[in-house]
Motif scaffolding. Structure first.
Motif, short mmCIF file in Angstrom:
data_model
loop_
_atom_site.label_atom_id
_atom_site.label_comp_id
_atom_site.label_asym_id
_atom_site.label_seq_id
_atom_site.Cartn_x
_atom_site.Cartn_y
_atom_site.Cartn_z
N GLN A 85 15.90 58.75 -14.13
CA GLN A 85 16.88 57.93 -14.83
C GLN A 85 18.03 58.81 -15.28
O GLN A 85 17.81 59.98 -15.60
CB GLN A 85 16.27 57.33 -16.10
CG GLN A 85 15.12 56.42 -15.85
CD GLN A 85 14.32 56.16 -17.11
OE1 GLN A 85 13.94 55.05 -17.36
NE2 GLN A 85 14.03 57.16 -17.91
N ARG A 108 16.74 55.86 -10.07
CA ARG A 108 16.08 54.53 -10.17
C ARG A 108 16.91 53.62 -11.07
O ARG A 108 17.05 52.44 -10.78
CB ARG A 108 14.68 54.69 -10.73
CG ARG A 108 13.77 55.34 -9.72
CD ARG A 108 12.54 54.48 -9.48
NE ARG A 108 11.45 55.38 -9.19
CZ ARG A 108 10.29 55.40 -9.80
NH1 ARG A 108 10.02 54.50 -10.74
NH2 ARG A 108 9.38 56.27 -9.50
N LYS A 109 17.39 54.18 -12.17
CA LYS A 109 18.29 53.38 -13.00
C LYS A 109 19.31 54.28 -13.69
O LYS A 109 18.97 55.35 -14.18
CB LYS A 109 17.49 52.56 -14.02
CG LYS A 109 18.33 51.47 -14.66
CD LYS A 109 17.48 50.29 -15.08
CE LYS A 109 18.33 49.22 -15.74
NZ LYS A 109 17.59 48.01 -16.07
N LYS A 175 15.02 50.35 -24.34
CA LYS A 175 13.69 49.83 -23.94
C LYS A 175 13.80 48.39 -23.45
O LYS A 175 13.10 47.98 -22.52
CB LYS A 175 12.70 49.98 -25.08
CG LYS A 175 12.33 51.46 -25.27
CD LYS A 175 11.00 51.66 -25.96
CE LYS A 175 10.56 53.12 -25.83
NZ LYS A 175 9.94 53.62 -27.04
N ASN A 178 14.36 48.21 -19.88
CA ASN A 178 13.38 48.87 -19.01
C ASN A 178 13.54 50.37 -18.87
O ASN A 178 13.22 50.92 -17.80
CB ASN A 178 13.36 48.22 -17.62
CG ASN A 178 12.96 46.78 -17.71
OD1 ASN A 178 12.15 46.41 -18.57
ND2 ASN A 178 13.55 45.95 -16.87
N LEU A 179 14.00 51.02 -19.88
CA LEU A 179 13.95 52.49 -19.87
C LEU A 179 12.49 52.91 -19.76
O LEU A 179 11.64 52.34 -20.44
CB LEU A 179 14.54 53.04 -21.17
CG LEU A 179 14.48 54.56 -21.30
CD1 LEU A 179 15.71 55.19 -20.68
CD2 LEU A 179 14.38 54.96 -22.77
N ASP A 180 12.19 53.90 -18.92
CA ASP A 180 10.82 54.36 -18.76
C ASP A 180 10.73 55.83 -19.21
O ASP A 180 11.13 56.73 -18.47
CB ASP A 180 10.42 54.24 -17.28
CG ASP A 180 9.02 54.74 -17.02
OD1 ASP A 180 8.37 55.23 -17.97
OD2 ASP A 180 8.57 54.66 -15.86
N PRO A 181 10.21 56.08 -20.42
CA PRO A 181 10.20 57.46 -20.93
C PRO A 181 9.43 58.43 -20.05
O PRO A 181 9.65 59.64 -20.11
CB PRO A 181 9.55 57.34 -22.30
CG PRO A 181 9.71 55.90 -22.68
CD PRO A 181 9.68 55.13 -21.40
N GLN A 182 8.51 57.92 -19.21
CA GLN A 182 7.72 58.82 -18.37
C GLN A 182 8.48 59.31 -17.13
O GLN A 182 8.07 60.26 -16.47
CB GLN A 182 6.40 58.13 -17.93
CG GLN A 182 5.45 57.83 -19.09
CD GLN A 182 5.26 59.03 -20.01
OE1 GLN A 182 5.02 60.15 -19.57
NE2 GLN A 182 5.38 58.80 -21.32
N LEU A 183 9.57 58.65 -16.81
CA LEU A 183 10.35 59.04 -15.64
C LEU A 183 11.25 60.24 -16.00
O LEU A 183 11.82 60.26 -17.10
CB LEU A 183 11.22 57.84 -15.25
CG LEU A 183 11.55 57.58 -13.79
CD1 LEU A 183 10.32 57.57 -12.90
CD2 LEU A 183 12.30 56.25 -13.68
N THR A 185 14.29 62.26 -16.80
CA THR A 185 15.51 61.63 -17.32
C THR A 185 16.56 62.69 -17.64
O THR A 185 16.25 63.70 -18.29
CB THR A 185 15.17 60.85 -18.62
OG1 THR A 185 14.20 59.85 -18.28
CG2 THR A 185 16.39 60.19 -19.23
#
Ligand SMILES: C[S@@+](CC[C@H](N)C(=O)[O-])C[C@H]1O[C@@H](n2cnc3c(N)ncnc32)[C@H](O)[C@@H]1O
Length: 326
Positions: A85, A108-109, A175, A178-183, A185
């Motif tokens: 991200q 991805r985003k 969030k 759809n923020l994904d903290p595991q991706l 960044t």
């Protein structure tokens, strides 16, 4: 260079003055692009052409700034193979989303955050100009697209109106989309932290370090503001009622680096832009140096010595992020 982007009264109108810096940055970029320093077919849709020429040292400073941020961002995208991200904080009218789309390397985003008033203007331009909206729609799938005056959310691109000094609000917004903290960044702050008080920028940096186990923080802004040239820059701005709330954190490369290391990042590097200018691909530097005659080389050097790029990493997934450099 941010020297042309510094307004603000330190009173009620301070935020308005900070917002105005977004136009200054984009107008300077558009001018440098029109001379041929680099290519960007999208910026013309956001800001008018400057009425007056910008000085060659300003154009070269913007060239170095844009190349430096792009190089680090692109290195992160490469390391993560775009499984990541991007969060551009204080993005203003930045056009990087469209560059990455054209180069077929979207993350991805791609998130952007700025004050709601700036975001509303950006979204208005996007809605009304097919050259801007088509690439977003092309990258979108069947899911519903949200586009209202203060938010745009598509599969790959999200623009959020929020104040970076309000971290719970910022996090809730990210969030929601759809923020994904595991991706992995990468956060990009290009001439933004200097407009926030030191404790506010430190909190943002700390929040980022504690939210993302695998991440990079890229920060471009002023440095060496305590020396004579830096003091003169600050005094000139103050005489024009201008105030840089975060100037204290811009005293030295060390203070820039410490702010990152003291707020949760594992490794951090800070380079002045003179050093970066000498490390950029020299074929291209020679090309741009032929675009305009520069009378006062010392002025360019002084300006470059008063801006820096800093980056910090955290590498939970062991991707080799600490190796990213120029
Ligand atoms: C100098 S402009 C830079 C814009 C863009 N990063 C660029 O380099 O072209 C600074 C941007 O940061 C934004 N900004 C500053 N403080 C902010 C805050 N507290 N919350 C949200 N945005 C902020 C301003 O609105 C403005 O768009």
């Amino acid at each position: 260079m941010a020297g042309t982007e510094s307004r603000g009264s330190g009173t009620d109108t301070a935020d308005e003055a900070v917002r105005a810096t977004c136009d200054d940055a984009s107008i300077c970029k558009r001018f440098a692009i029109s001379i041929g320093y680099w290519t960007d077919p999208y910026i013309q849709h956001f800001v008018r052409q400057a009425k007056e020429r910008k000085a060659p040292e300003i154009n070269r400073g913007y060239y170095a700034r844009v190349q430096a941020v792009n190089q680090l961002l692109d290195a992160f995208l490469e390391r993560t193979e775009c499984n990541c991200q991007v969060i551009n904080v204080g993005a203003g009218l930045d056009t990087t989303f469209w560059r990455l789309k054209d180069e077929n390397r979207l993350p991805r985003k791609y998130f952007e955050v700025d004050f709601p008033m700036i975001v509303a203007r950006k979204i208005h331009h996007i809605k009304s100009k097919p050259s801007l909206s088509k690439p977003i729609l092309d990258a979108h799938s069947d899911q519903s697209l949200i586009i209202n005056s203060h938010t745009l959310d598509s599969c790959r691109y999200c623009i959020i109106g929020a104040d970076l000094r309000n971290l719970p609000g910022l996090e809730a917004n990210l969030k929601k989309f759809n923020l994904d903290p595991q991706l992995p960044t990468v956060l990009v702050a290009e001439c933004v932290l200097v407009y926030m008080r030191p404790e506010q920028s430190a909190s943002l940096i700390k929040w980022a370090a504690s939210t993302f186990p695998t991440a990079m923080f890229i920060n471009y802004e002023q440095v060496n503001m305590g020396d004579r040239f830096g003091q003169i820059m600050v005094e000139n701005l103050q005489r024009r009622q201008c105030n840089l709330a975060g100037v204290e954190a811009c005293q030295s490369l060390e203070s820039q680096r410490d702010r990152l290391l003291l707020n949760g990042w594992e490794s951090a590097t800070a380079l002045d832009m003179m050093k970066v200018y000498c490390s950029l691909p020299q074929d291209d530097v020679r090309r741009i140096e032929k675009l305009e005659f520069l009378d006062e080389k010392e002025l360019l050097e002084q300006l470059l010595l008063h801006y820096c790029i800093c980056w910090a990493t955290k590498d939970g997934q062991k991707l080799g992020l600490a190796e990213i450099s120029f």
